[in-house]
Motif scaffolding. Sequence first.
Motif, PDB file in Angstrom:
ATOM      1  N   UNK A   2       0.835  -1.196   0.000  1.00  0.00           N
ATOM      2  CA  UNK A   2       0.000   0.000   0.000  1.00  0.00           C
ATOM      3  C   UNK A   2       0.875   1.253   0.000  1.00  0.00           C
ATOM      4  N   UNK A   3       0.230   2.389  -0.198  1.00  0.00           N
ATOM      5  CA  UNK A   3       1.000   3.620  -0.397  1.00  0.00           C
ATOM      6  C   UNK A   3       1.736   4.073   0.856  1.00  0.00           C
ATOM      7  N   UNK A   4       1.277   3.709   2.040  1.00  0.00           N
ATOM      8  CA  UNK A   4       1.998   4.078   3.264  1.00  0.00           C
ATOM      9  C   UNK A   4       3.338   3.357   3.316  1.00  0.00           C
ATOM     10  N   UNK A   5       3.370   2.096   2.896  1.00  0.00           N
ATOM     11  CA  UNK A   5       4.614   1.324   2.935  1.00  0.00           C
ATOM     12  C   UNK A   5       5.669   1.872   1.979  1.00  0.00           C
ATOM     13  N   UNK A  14       6.327  13.104   8.975  1.00  0.00           N
ATOM     14  CA  UNK A  14       5.813  14.447   8.687  1.00  0.00           C
ATOM     15  C   UNK A  14       4.293  14.407   8.517  1.00  0.00           C
ATOM     16  N   UNK A  15       3.806  13.413   7.790  1.00  0.00           N
ATOM     17  CA  UNK A  15       2.359  13.290   7.612  1.00  0.00           C
ATOM     18  C   UNK A  15       1.670  12.995   8.945  1.00  0.00           C
ATOM     19  N   UNK A  16       2.284  12.161   9.753  1.00  0.00           N
ATOM     20  CA  UNK A  16       1.724  11.838  11.062  1.00  0.00           C
ATOM     21  C   UNK A  16       1.631  13.097  11.930  1.00  0.00           C
ATOM     22  N   UNK A  17       2.669  13.907  11.928  1.00  0.00           N
ATOM     23  CA  UNK A  17       2.640  15.163  12.691  1.00  0.00           C
ATOM     24  C   UNK A  17       1.524  16.078  12.200  1.00  0.00           C
ATOM     25  N   UNK A  22      -3.861  18.479  12.863  1.00  0.00           N
ATOM     26  CA  UNK A  22      -5.201  18.670  12.316  1.00  0.00           C
ATOM     27  C   UNK A  22      -6.266  18.198  13.307  1.00  0.00           C
ATOM     28  N   UNK A  23      -6.016  17.066  13.929  1.00  0.00           N
ATOM     29  CA  UNK A  23      -6.989  16.533  14.884  1.00  0.00           C
ATOM     30  C   UNK A  23      -7.052  17.381  16.157  1.00  0.00           C
ATOM     31  N   UNK A  24      -5.920  17.945  16.565  1.00  0.00           N
ATOM     32  CA  UNK A  24      -5.887  18.763  17.778  1.00  0.00           C
ATOM     33  C   UNK A  24      -6.503  20.143  17.568  1.00  0.00           C
ATOM     34  N   UNK A  25      -6.382  20.675  16.363  1.00  0.00           N
ATOM     35  CA  UNK A  25      -6.776  22.057  16.117  1.00  0.00           C
ATOM     36  C   UNK A  25      -8.102  22.211  15.388  1.00  0.00           C
ATOM     37  N   UNK A  39      -5.512   6.205   9.942  1.00  0.00           N
ATOM     38  CA  UNK A  39      -4.340   6.472   9.101  1.00  0.00           C
ATOM     39  C   UNK A  39      -3.129   6.777   9.983  1.00  0.00           C
ATOM     40  N   UNK A  40      -3.341   7.517  11.047  1.00  0.00           N
ATOM     41  CA  UNK A  40      -2.252   7.822  11.965  1.00  0.00           C
ATOM     42  C   UNK A  40      -1.663   6.567  12.579  1.00  0.00           C
ATOM     43  N   UNK A  41      -2.506   5.620  12.932  1.00  0.00           N
ATOM     44  CA  UNK A  41      -2.026   4.354  13.488  1.00  0.00           C
ATOM     45  C   UNK A  41      -1.171   3.608  12.465  1.00  0.00           C
TER      46      UNK A  41
END
Length: 72
Positions: A2-5, A14-17, A22-25, A39-41
Amino acid sequence: MDEIEKLSYEAAYEELEALVAQMENSELPLETSVALYERGQKLAAHCQALLEEAELKIKLVDEASADGGAPD
């Protein structure tokens, strides 16, 4: 695969950050929050796997250096 791998450690982190920010704000709908969390997991697991792979490589190099030879 998959594209994450396919992501490098740096790109995945960087994407995780960005996801976390985004989730916090934001006040996101529940479905969106769950999708971002999933997706974060996956990104976090990918980063962990890459770190473990790098750690193993370093260990093998160190062992080979201690034995006086080059790693295979």
